[in-house]
Write a protein that holds these residues in place. Structure first.
Motif, mmCIF file in Angstrom:
data_model
loop_
_atom_site.group_PDB
_atom_site.id
_atom_site.type_symbol
_atom_site.label_atom_id
_atom_site.label_comp_id
_atom_site.label_asym_id
_atom_site.label_seq_id
_atom_site.Cartn_x
_atom_site.Cartn_y
_atom_site.Cartn_z
ATOM 1 N N ILE A 149 0.867 -1.189 0.000
ATOM 2 C CA ILE A 149 0.000 0.000 0.000
ATOM 3 C C ILE A 149 0.901 1.235 0.000
ATOM 4 O O ILE A 149 1.817 1.345 0.827
ATOM 5 C CB ILE A 149 -0.902 0.033 1.244
ATOM 6 N N ILE A 150 0.637 2.151 -0.914
ATOM 7 C CA ILE A 150 1.415 3.384 -0.999
ATOM 8 C C ILE A 150 0.451 4.564 -0.929
ATOM 9 O O ILE A 150 -0.555 4.586 -1.638
ATOM 10 C CB ILE A 150 2.209 3.460 -2.325
ATOM 11 N N ALA A 151 0.745 5.508 -0.071
ATOM 12 C CA ALA A 151 -0.025 6.757 -0.007
ATOM 13 C C ALA A 151 0.875 7.876 -0.515
ATOM 14 O O ALA A 151 2.012 8.028 -0.049
ATOM 15 C CB ALA A 151 -0.466 7.046 1.426
ATOM 16 N N PRO A 202 5.693 17.301 -0.461
ATOM 17 C CA PRO A 202 4.793 16.155 -0.518
ATOM 18 C C PRO A 202 5.326 14.992 0.322
ATOM 19 O O PRO A 202 6.522 14.904 0.586
ATOM 20 C CB PRO A 202 4.792 15.784 -2.000
ATOM 21 N N THR A 203 4.403 14.134 0.736
ATOM 22 C CA THR A 203 4.753 12.976 1.549
ATOM 23 C C THR A 203 4.417 11.699 0.789
ATOM 24 O O THR A 203 3.405 11.637 0.092
ATOM 25 C CB THR A 203 3.968 13.005 2.870
ATOM 26 N N THR A 204 5.274 10.700 0.910
ATOM 27 C CA THR A 204 4.995 9.384 0.345
ATOM 28 C C THR A 204 5.213 8.344 1.434
ATOM 29 O O THR A 204 6.235 8.368 2.118
ATOM 30 C CB THR A 204 5.924 9.084 -0.849
ATOM 31 N N VAL A 205 4.249 7.450 1.596
ATOM 32 C CA VAL A 205 4.321 6.416 2.632
ATOM 33 C C VAL A 205 4.160 5.053 1.968
ATOM 34 O O VAL A 205 3.281 4.871 1.123
ATOM 35 C CB VAL A 205 3.205 6.590 3.683
ATOM 36 N N LEU A 206 5.007 4.108 2.352
ATOM 37 C CA LEU A 206 4.917 2.729 1.869
ATOM 38 C C LEU A 206 4.659 1.810 3.046
ATOM 39 O O LEU A 206 5.361 1.869 4.063
ATOM 40 C CB LEU A 206 6.229 2.322 1.188
ATOM 41 N N ILE A 212 8.770 5.965 4.917
ATOM 42 C CA ILE A 212 8.089 7.249 4.722
ATOM 43 C C ILE A 212 9.110 8.283 4.265
ATOM 44 O O ILE A 212 10.231 8.339 4.784
ATOM 45 C CB ILE A 212 7.365 7.708 6.012
ATOM 46 N N ASP A 213 8.726 9.054 3.271
ATOM 47 C CA ASP A 213 9.540 10.177 2.808
ATOM 48 C C ASP A 213 8.732 11.441 3.058
ATOM 49 O O ASP A 213 7.703 11.662 2.419
ATOM 50 C CB ASP A 213 9.847 10.025 1.311
ATOM 51 N N THR A 214 9.191 12.224 4.021
ATOM 52 C CA THR A 214 8.415 13.407 4.376
ATOM 53 C C THR A 214 9.339 14.480 4.914
ATOM 54 O O THR A 214 10.363 14.186 5.527
ATOM 55 C CB THR A 214 7.350 13.054 5.436
ATOM 56 N N CYS A 215 9.013 15.710 4.631
ATOM 57 C CA CYS A 215 9.631 16.816 5.348
ATOM 58 C C CYS A 215 8.717 18.021 5.164
ATOM 59 O O CYS A 215 7.983 18.108 4.174
ATOM 60 C CB CYS A 215 11.079 17.057 4.942
ATOM 61 N N PRO A 216 8.699 18.921 6.144
ATOM 62 C CA PRO A 216 7.711 19.992 6.149
ATOM 63 C C PRO A 216 7.700 20.792 4.845
ATOM 64 O O PRO A 216 8.751 21.133 4.311
ATOM 65 C CB PRO A 216 8.150 20.865 7.328
ATOM 66 N N GLY A 217 6.500 21.047 4.352
ATOM 67 C CA GLY A 217 6.363 21.856 3.148
ATOM 68 C C GLY A 217 6.489 21.087 1.860
ATOM 69 O O GLY A 217 6.337 21.654 0.782
#
Ligand SMILES: [Mn+2]
Length: 326
Positions: free
Chosen positions: A64-66, A112-116, A105-110
């Motif tokens: 599942i990827i968001a 886009p975020t991607t979650v696996l 998870i690839d995220t940082c403020p400001g």
């Protein structure tokens, strides 16, 4: 993902993938829970237009990827190792991480975020379910219910074969052409030299397809690639991006295969290979994705899909990361 009702639809779809696998009790519930959390998180935090991408990973897992357009990380408690907080419909990303055999998870403020999240059947440990980090991943999203693109990765004979296929047109006939191309590859995935002739013969009578097939041999630092038609490809390494050449033609359109040759490219440690169909932009600046080098390839594939899919054609992107350290 734009309405609360979409959360339920995502949960049902993902639970359905788990049920297809016949992977024992509990998988559908846990995969559905992860999907619900991820979908609710998109609704809470992301601008409209986020996606949940999911597929069964036979024999016993669901991927599942968001992926969203930002504006911010949302709930990054899982990454920070914080205890889960109750919010909205569930418990946040920490709960997703807990039910997953593999989570990134690839995220940082400001940004886009991607979650696996890879959720495996209850008996599978993290190590047994999926060795981490993974070397390859792909995303395929069809315009119609039946996607006319296809992709495959085979780890055989001491190397890795990677293929992306775009069946001409859309829908069932395009799917049939792509399926014939991949079936021909499955017959002997390590033999790139004979593949064009084998695929062309197997695909006669179909609409034909554009095909890119790459063969990675560990240790020799080289990659061989056969590319016919408009599947794009590039290698990103420390020396910069390197575009793969592709020959004109359509495999399976005529009795005589289109003229094409196998090209060789450097495949240094730390390199990333990306293959994509023309549902994504022709030219992609891959250096923008270099900062994701430590993430799972599915994170990069999802980001490429988010940033470059035109929604006017079937879209497929496959990412392979060299597991050797530079
Ligand atoms: Mn296409």
């Amino acid at each position: 993902m734009s309405h609360t009702a979409d959360v339920g639809a995502v949960r049902r779809a993902v639970s359905g993938y788990a049920d297809q696998l016949d992977a024992g009790p509990g998988l559908a519930d846990r995969a559905g829970q992860a999907a619900t959390e991820l979908a609710a998180n998109l609704l809470r935090h992301a601008l409209p237009g986020g996606w949940i991408l999911a597929r069964p990973l036979p024999p016993s897992a669901v991927e599942i990827i968001a992926v969203d357009h930002g504006p911010c990380a949302g709930d990054a408690t899982a990454e920070a190792g914080q205890p889960p907080r109750r919010a909205g419909l569930g418990y946040g990303l920490a709960a997703v991480a807990r039910v997953s055999s593999y989570f990134d998870i690839d995220t940082c403020p400001g940004r886009p975020t991607t979650v696996l999240a890879v959720v495996a059947s209850s008996g599978a440990t993290r190590a047994a379910a999926l060795p981490a980090p993974r070397a390859w991943a792909g995303i395929s999203v069809g315009l119609d219910e039946t996607c006319g693109d296809g992709w495959a990765v085979a780890e055989v004979s001491g190397g890795t074969t990677v293929a992306v296929v775009d069946g001409s047109g859309h829908g069932n006939y395009a799917f049939a052409a792509a399926a014939a191309a991949l079936a021909a590859l499955a017959d002997d995935p390590a033999d790139l030299d004979s593949y064009l002739a084998r695929a062309n013969a197997a695909m006669l009578g179909t609409r034909g397809a554009a095909i890119a097939v790459c063969r990675l041999e560990p240790g020799c630092g080289e990659m061989r690639c056969l590319s016919v038609g408009n599947v794009r490809g590039a290698i990103l390494s420390d020396s910069g991006p390197h575009t793969l050449i592709h020959c004109r033609g359509t495999v399976g359109a005529h009795v005589v295969p289109p003229p094409a040759r196998i090209a060789c490219y450097p495949w240094p440690a730390g390199a990333m290979l990306v293959l994509w169909t023309d549902g994504l932009a022709d030219h992609i600046e891959l250096t923008a994705y270099a900062r994701q080098s430590t993430h799972d390839p599915a994170i990069t594939a999802a980001a490429l899909y988010r940033d470059h899919s035109s929604d006017s054609d079937d879209s497929t992107v496959v990412v392979v990361k060299s597991q050797a350290r530079p």
